[in-house]
Design a protein around this motif. Structure first.
Motif, PDB file in Angstrom:
ATOM      1  N   ASP A  24       0.945  -1.204  -0.582  1.00 10.10           N
ATOM      2  CA  ASP A  24       0.187  -0.076  -0.296  1.00 10.10           C
ATOM      3  C   ASP A  24       1.128   1.105  -0.141  1.00 10.10           C
ATOM      4  O   ASP A  24       0.627   2.922  -0.325  1.00 10.10           O
ATOM      5  CB  ASP A  24      -0.736   0.109   1.315  1.00 10.10           C
ATOM      6  CG  ASP A  24      -2.063  -0.884   1.156  1.00 10.10           C
ATOM      7  OD1 ASP A  24      -2.452  -1.508   0.106  1.00 10.10           O
ATOM      8  OD2 ASP A  24      -2.122  -1.717   2.350  1.00 10.10           O
ATOM      9  N   ILE A  25       1.827   1.290   0.402  1.00 13.73           N
ATOM     10  CA  ILE A  25       3.130   2.559   0.532  1.00 13.73           C
ATOM     11  C   ILE A  25       3.852   2.086  -0.168  1.00 13.73           C
ATOM     12  O   ILE A  25       3.857   4.029  -1.016  1.00 13.73           O
ATOM     13  CB  ILE A  25       3.759   2.645   2.223  1.00 13.73           C
ATOM     14  CG1 ILE A  25       3.120   2.489   3.731  1.00 13.73           C
ATOM     15  CG2 ILE A  25       4.820   3.388   1.905  1.00 13.73           C
ATOM     16  CD1 ILE A  25       4.265   1.822   4.483  1.00 13.73           C
ATOM     17  N   LEU A  26       3.979   1.146  -1.352  1.00 12.60           N
ATOM     18  CA  LEU A  26       4.383   1.705  -2.330  1.00 12.60           C
ATOM     19  C   LEU A  26       4.011   1.805  -3.692  1.00 12.60           C
ATOM     20  O   LEU A  26       3.760   3.023  -4.062  1.00 12.60           O
ATOM     21  CB  LEU A  26       5.056   0.278  -2.760  1.00 12.60           C
ATOM     22  CG  LEU A  26       6.138  -0.099  -2.350  1.00 12.60           C
ATOM     23  CD1 LEU A  26       6.184  -1.610  -2.480  1.00 12.60           C
ATOM     24  CD2 LEU A  26       7.005  -0.109  -2.088  1.00 12.60           C
ATOM     25  N   ASN A  27       2.473   1.890  -3.158  1.00 15.90           N
ATOM     26  CA  ASN A  27       1.547   2.174  -3.484  1.00 15.90           C
ATOM     27  C   ASN A  27       0.688   3.853  -3.984  1.00 15.90           C
ATOM     28  O   ASN A  27       0.505   4.915  -5.261  1.00 15.90           O
ATOM     29  CB  ASN A  27       0.117   1.425  -4.353  1.00 15.90           C
ATOM     30  CG  ASN A  27       0.136   0.449  -5.235  1.00 15.90           C
ATOM     31  OD1 ASN A  27       0.959  -0.134  -6.052  1.00 15.90           O
ATOM     32  ND2 ASN A  27      -0.563  -1.222  -4.521  1.00 15.90           N
ATOM     33  N   GLN A  28       1.103   3.844  -2.927  1.00 11.93           N
ATOM     34  CA  GLN A  28       0.738   5.810  -2.615  1.00 11.93           C
ATOM     35  C   GLN A  28       1.589   6.345  -3.053  1.00 11.93           C
ATOM     36  O   GLN A  28       1.381   7.343  -3.270  1.00 11.93           O
ATOM     37  CB  GLN A  28       1.098   6.074  -1.198  1.00 11.93           C
ATOM     38  CG  GLN A  28      -0.338   5.076  -0.268  1.00 11.93           C
ATOM     39  CD  GLN A  28      -0.497   5.147   0.996  1.00 11.93           C
ATOM     40  OE1 GLN A  28      -0.004   5.420   1.337  1.00 11.93           O
ATOM     41  NE2 GLN A  28      -1.293   4.641   1.779  1.00 11.93           N
ATOM     42  N   TYR A  29       3.010   5.684  -2.871  1.00 16.66           N
ATOM     43  CA  TYR A  29       3.894   6.696  -3.619  1.00 16.66           C
ATOM     44  C   TYR A  29       4.360   6.858  -4.883  1.00 16.66           C
ATOM     45  O   TYR A  29       4.917   8.117  -5.583  1.00 16.66           O
ATOM     46  CB  TYR A  29       6.067   6.381  -2.879  1.00 16.66           C
ATOM     47  CG  TYR A  29       6.001   6.981  -2.139  1.00 16.66           C
ATOM     48  CD1 TYR A  29       7.189   7.577  -1.257  1.00 16.66           C
ATOM     49  CD2 TYR A  29       5.170   6.290  -0.254  1.00 16.66           C
ATOM     50  CE1 TYR A  29       7.168   8.277  -0.583  1.00 16.66           C
ATOM     51  CE2 TYR A  29       5.762   6.587   1.002  1.00 16.66           C
ATOM     52  CZ  TYR A  29       6.585   7.313   0.725  1.00 16.66           C
ATOM     53  OH  TYR A  29       7.388   8.189   2.281  1.00 16.66           O
TER      54      TYR A  29
END
Length: 451
Positions: A48-53
């Motif tokens: 989820d963090i990767l996709n946010q960035y």
């Protein structure tokens, strides 16, 4: 426009660290980056963090690996990459803002196969401060190698000492031309060994900068470096290097010498680490099976005069020869050494008792003493130093006090001062005694096993 550097970030359940890592790469002074994140099925929110960035930065690409394999993840990134150079950034680590600009400009200016630098290990102390330790590749005897273009023969001698892949940028065409990829074994254990042995085999031009850009996190839970299966992992990696890469058939005599040196040092270092953690049980299966394989390989290299004692420190060579001859006798030697070390350390801890310590001396030995006290739950109050320029400053979150204030503290508290210096400690001890500090509050000699 083609990126100057493609940065590959393999991830698996690193939600606690991934934002610090990503921030350090998206904020690089070199903007022409391709940031390739390859996740292997994280379940802790990492994806989820990767996709946010990725949603905020068009340079970020998120890919997925169908197997949990560090080697597979990096290879997916290498196959996708389009940059002139490529780099790997482990996602529980972080880097300084100018790392890729400095390495890329160095590599491009001199048409290098790769450009590298030193790195810092770090971990968090009990007071919350981070402790950083610079890892120098070249000591005093090879200091002039920093900043120098090294050739194939010189690079061969670095096979055993240059053991991490993430502190460099590599020419992508060089990697592809020589079919250099990682071993796609399960997990994340020592796959960089095969990669770096290929690099040292085929590279003809490389340079190391006398700087440190990379920050490598230590003591992370679940790290493969402390696994009791570590010798099996090394055996698996060297089997792949020997058989799949046919490294023995590729190497000339000089490179072969340092390849087997690397193998033997990896063998004895990991073997002894695990042996100690197994309390000397040399018959444990986690040692015996890989031991037999390594013994055959290293013994053959010694008998063919590929390896000889001139390549080793004397004590290391003697231990290696003993291990090849007898696991049992070697285990007794290591067991006796560990007993003496532990006894010495316990006696030292006993002398400190429940007292709060002040570490006298802010140099390297003082820092090592700080690490020892922190890891052994010894309460640290501060540093002390005769250098007036350091007094009043902070070192890793601890104030550096003057000897005058040291006397006040020791008179008021149940404290003790530890003299970290190797030379001059008698003079410092007399200085403190002249000031009225009793010998019962001064520990002058620190065991070698600590420092």
């Amino acid at each position: 426009m083609k990126a100057k550097v493609s940065v590959i970030l393999p991830s698996l359940n690193v939600a606690d660290y991934i934002e610090e890592c990503l921030d350090s790469v998206v904020n690089q002074s070199l903007r022409d980056l391709e940031i390739i994140c390859v996740d292997a099925g994280s379940t802790d929110g990492t994806i989820d963090i990767l996709n946010q960035y990725a949603g905020k930065d068009s340079r970020i690409i998120v890919l997925h690996s169908d197997v949990k394999s560090y080697g597979k993840q990096v290879n997916i990134g290498l196959n996708y990459a389009s940059g002139e150079y490529v780099a790997v950034l482990e996602t529980d680590d972080w880097i300084e803002a100018d790392m890729y600009q400095c390495l890329y400009e160095t590599a491009r200016a001199d048409a290098l196969d790769y450009a590298a630098a030193d790195f810092d290990t770090f971990y968090q102390l009990q007071n919350g401060a981070y402790y950083f330790a610079r890892q120098h590749l070249f000591g005093v005897e090879k200091q002039e190698w920093y900043g120098k273009i090294l050739n194939s023969t010189q690079l061969a001698t670095l096979r055993a000492s240059d053991y991490v892949l993430w502190k460099a940028v590599y020419n992508r065409q060089f990697l592809n031309t020589n079919h250099i990829r990682l071993h796609e074994s399960d997990g994340a254990a020592f796959q960089d060994m095969g990669f770096l042995q290929q690099i040292k085999t085929y590279a003809g031009r490389a340079k190391y900068l006398d700087r440190s850009f990379y920050r490598y996190r230590q003591n992370r839970d679940g790290s493969s470096s402390v696994s009791l299966e570590g010798l099996h992992y090394y055996m698996r990696e060297f089997l792949w290097i020997n058989d799949s890469l046919n490294m023995r058939g590729v190497l000339n005599d000089f490179h072969s010498k340092y390849y087997y040196l690397t193998m033997s040092i990896s063998f004895i270092t990991k073997y002894e680490q695990i042996l100690v953690n197994l309390d000397g049980n040399w018959q444990d299966e986690r040692l015996c099976t890989p031991y037999n394989w390594f013994k055959e390989q290293v013994t053959d290299a010694v008998e063919r005069n590929v390896l000889d004692e001139t390549l080793y420190e004397k004590e290391q060579w003697n231990r290696l020869m003993l291990l090849l001859k007898s696991q049992e006798f070697h285990a007794k030697l290591i067991g006796n050494r560990e007993k003496k070390k532990r006894k010495c350390i316990q006696e030292f801890i006993g002398r400190v008792g429940n007292r709060t310590v002040v570490i006298f001396g802010c140099g390297v030995r003082g820092e090592r003493l700080l690490q020892f006290c922190d890891r052994n739950d010894i309460s640290i109050h501060s540093f002390c130093d005769n250098n007036a320029k350091l007094q009043g400053e902070e070192k890793y979150g601890f104030t550096v006090m003057s000897p005058v204030n040291l006397k006040k503290f020791l008179n008021q508290k149940n404290g003790v001062v530890l003299l970290s210096m190797k030379s001059g400690r008698e003079e410092v001890s007399r200085q403190l005694q002249t000031m009225g500090i009793g010998t019962d509050k001064i520990i002058q000699y620190i065991p070698d096993g600590i420092l």
